[in-house]
Scaffold this active site. Sequence first.
Site, PDB file in Angstrom:
ATOM      1  CG  ASP A 523      45.007  46.206  43.568  1.00 36.03           C
ATOM      2  OD1 ASP A 523      45.016  47.390  43.967  1.00 36.03           O
ATOM      3  OD2 ASP A 523      44.359  45.307  44.128  1.00 36.03           O
ATOM      4  CD  GLU A 524      42.282  42.493  41.408  1.00 34.60           C
ATOM      5  OE1 GLU A 524      42.427  41.289  41.224  1.00 34.60           O
ATOM      6  OE2 GLU A 524      41.595  42.951  42.327  1.00 34.60           O
TER       7      GLU A 524
HETATM    8  C1  TNX Z   1      43.489  39.973  44.293  1.00 34.82           C
HETATM    9  S1  TNX Z   1      46.239  40.705  44.033  1.00 34.82           S
HETATM   10  C2  TNX Z   1      43.515  41.251  44.818  1.00 34.82           C
HETATM   11  C3  TNX Z   1      42.758  41.542  46.037  1.00 34.82           C
HETATM   12  C4  TNX Z   1      41.983  40.358  46.518  1.00 34.82           C
HETATM   13  C5  TNX Z   1      42.800  39.103  46.380  1.00 34.82           C
HETATM   14  C6  TNX Z   1      42.133  37.879  46.921  1.00 34.82           C
HETATM   15  C7  TNX Z   1      45.687  42.110  44.238  1.00 34.82           C
HETATM   16  C8  TNX Z   1      46.666  43.141  44.217  1.00 34.82           C
HETATM   17  N1  TNX Z   1      44.350  42.276  44.394  1.00 34.82           N
HETATM   18  O1  TNX Z   1      41.928  42.658  45.847  1.00 34.82           O
HETATM   19  O2  TNX Z   1      41.626  40.570  47.842  1.00 34.82           O
HETATM   20  O3  TNX Z   1      43.101  38.909  45.029  1.00 34.82           O
HETATM   21  O4  TNX Z   1      42.976  36.782  46.928  1.00 34.82           O
END
Ligand code: TNX
Length: 851
Positions: A523-524
């Site tokens: 993710d991200e």
């Molecule tokens: C998004 S959703 C993230 C997390 C954070 C969360 C907080 C996702 C896969 N990654 O790293 O902890 O939001 O709500």
Amino acid sequence: MRLLLALCSLPLMLVACETPPESAPLRLTWGVVENRGQAFDFTLTLTNAGTAPWPASGWTLYFNSLRRILPESVPPEVTVEHVNGDLFRLFPTDAFPELAPGDSLTLTMQGQYWAIKRSDAPAGFYLIFEDDRDPVPVPVTVRPFTSERQTRRSPADVLPVPTAASVYRTNAALPPHPPETPPVIVPTPVRMTPGTGTFTLTPDTPIRHAEGLDGEAAFLAEALAPLLGTRPPVEPGTERRAGAVVLETGPVAVPGIATHDEAYRLAVTPEGIRIAGEGPAGVFYGVQSLRALLPVQAYAGPQPSLEVPALTLEDAPRFPYRGFHLDVARNFQPKEAVLKLLDLMAFYKLNRFHFHLTDDEGWRLAIPDLPELTDVGGRRGHTTDERDRLVPSYGSGPFPDHLPGSGHYTRDDFVEILRHATARHIEVIPEVDVPGHARAAIRAMEARHARLLAEDRPGEAAAYRLIDPDDASSYRSVQMWDDNVLNPCVPGTYRFLEAVFDALVAMYAEAGAPLTTVHIGGDEVPHGVWERSPACAALIAEDPALDGTDDLWDHFLRRTSDLLAARGLTTAGWEEIALAASSDHTAGVPNPGFARRGFRAYVWNTVWGWGAEDLAYRLANAGYPVVLSNAPHLYFDMAYDKHPEEPGFYWAGFTDTRAAFELVPFDLFKNARADALGRPLDPATFTGRARLTETGRRNILGLQGQLWGETLISPERLEYMAFPKLLGLAERAWAPEPAWARHDDPASRQAALAEAWSAFAHRLGRRELPRLDHLHGGVAYRLPPPGAVIENGLLHANVAFPGLTIRYTTDGTEPTATSTVYAGPVAVTGPVKLRTFDTRGRGSRTVEVHP
Ligand code: TNX
């Protein structure tokens, strides 16, 4: 006071400790002035709390802030620097005045986006002095959020802060629901046929079981022990004998559900109890249903005997995947908290534990060959070089070795967790979050590198490095790190992953736990990574399959999933692993290649109004097995509501128990009502969006609730955020598709949903929550504050889960567990304070109403 401070800094004292305010020479007050949409004004007041002048130089104040502080807004008296992640430091400039004892200086600055809650406030302030003194934690007082300027995120924010009156109106709209006999358990079984009479369970009732069910029989005996005072006898054999509980396996027919392992039939007659499961998992769920049918009072203390209502349950889950995700990286949770969570998950028939063990802010699992992972990556505290610890995050403060910033599971702890889960038919899916969210591992491997270089072992030193030291790429992650992505072009990355995967395989084998799937996060990953890495440039030049940096994403996933496949393991990840790489996946196009490889996608970013509401369906239709992890409904780290004292995040909206309960997994658009700012959604927005095809529907494995760890500062907070939301999740993941979900007409659907929710809310208030007061040691679930109004001199009050107790005072004091119980409208002449209480005397937040 000194003693307390000293205790906090003792190595391995894994205790969360508060700094006594008296010991700090400085006092801080933080408050929001106004939110403006893209930025908010806040004040930070420094008060000299000592007896000597507070110096104009020689100190630096460190703190964690979830919001970026806008550098251009910083006043001339101080400099504010972003260290990394959520860590900032503030120090005086020449313009900073010396403060006489008692004097204050108020600084006004801006933060990015908005702050509307106490839990948005910066935390973990501490002072570092130039003269090498120990760090000094500094307490901060958060000014209350009382005005709309403080609680309205932007002009577009139309969601009001809940008040006693608005809560009263919501609760009052709940259709009344008569008590149920026999009780309907949670999650609702497929079919319940009431019988006549009851069966009486006593300490002498034998638990008889077929071969292979020793575990389930022992589990039931253990579970009954605290209710009966002693553990009932367990005997092998299943011959019919009056007065026994019999556990057996065999074919189970459940109406409307294809037979599988988790199906069971529970028959209670005055003569005995028989639990038949299609497989041991089914028997286990039959046992859990039996526990759920027992009188709730028995959980408060042993009873000489327990009456079980005669009935037959025929039951099986709707979804094979019923998951719960816990992040122990951002804040650590002790082993005991995890074991308890597993007990509670199993009670509500969840069967997958997604264990988020690693992230930027912590690596929580000991990997024997790579001790730095936990020695360095599992500790946080003040440091300037991160040689032996990571910098503080989320308010974890300057001292290492205390909860919740520091902590990890030893190999033995982890094996114990795996065994505990396996005995409860829960598969633990470990997550090793890569290539982003990997800073703890990166720093740990840099510390290893430095250690081995110092020992003059350069070859070994380089072996597990996760970065290209010459990479000049610049990026910033969502959590504001600029160095948290491992490099897919260096060999250390894959050596490292192999070592971690091998260690996992070994630990699961030792525990006798099934390891089928590893979740690799994905993710991200921030925009800009790897672009200026010489190692990547060389790899791209040399490999004809790679056209540019974007292709490195597939390259990394392919190599990583090859490592997993070689160990017989399925690759799972957040939705990004199933999307075509456009450097940051913003296009949201399914990547056909990895569907063929069987990647499992956990789809989260379905925030209302952000445009990807149909992403889960597009991925499922494209062939990906999908776990619905929808942030607006299933991110349990989202605050229950908008009240400033209600902790949690809210970027995806506010998520209460009903949000999980009312999810329509196969037609999410039926849930479209308002976006995160509370603006009504026009259903027409979704007309062109993807719907589930038949193939897509088969690819929806199930649902998962997510608990991210940024605000999980203690096991109590974990329980508060998870319960009772987890019950809404369990209901939706196990129970058959409810009739209301099939209504196409919105008005009739809403009416039917209101009835169903009311029945559920009453079940919670009357049975589930009172049982949770004692189940597995008692759960610190969220008690909803009461709703209340005063009309024509009469106080009216109600509560979201009818059955909970409301107490009130009229003399201005805080209601306690002995205050007057609200039993119906009552005449009052002045202001009234009210709280909801559980059976243990634990109270909710106080609300106040005025005539
Ligand atoms: C998004 S959703 C993230 C997390 C954070 C969360 C907080 C996702 C896969 N990654 O790293 O902890 O939001 O709500």
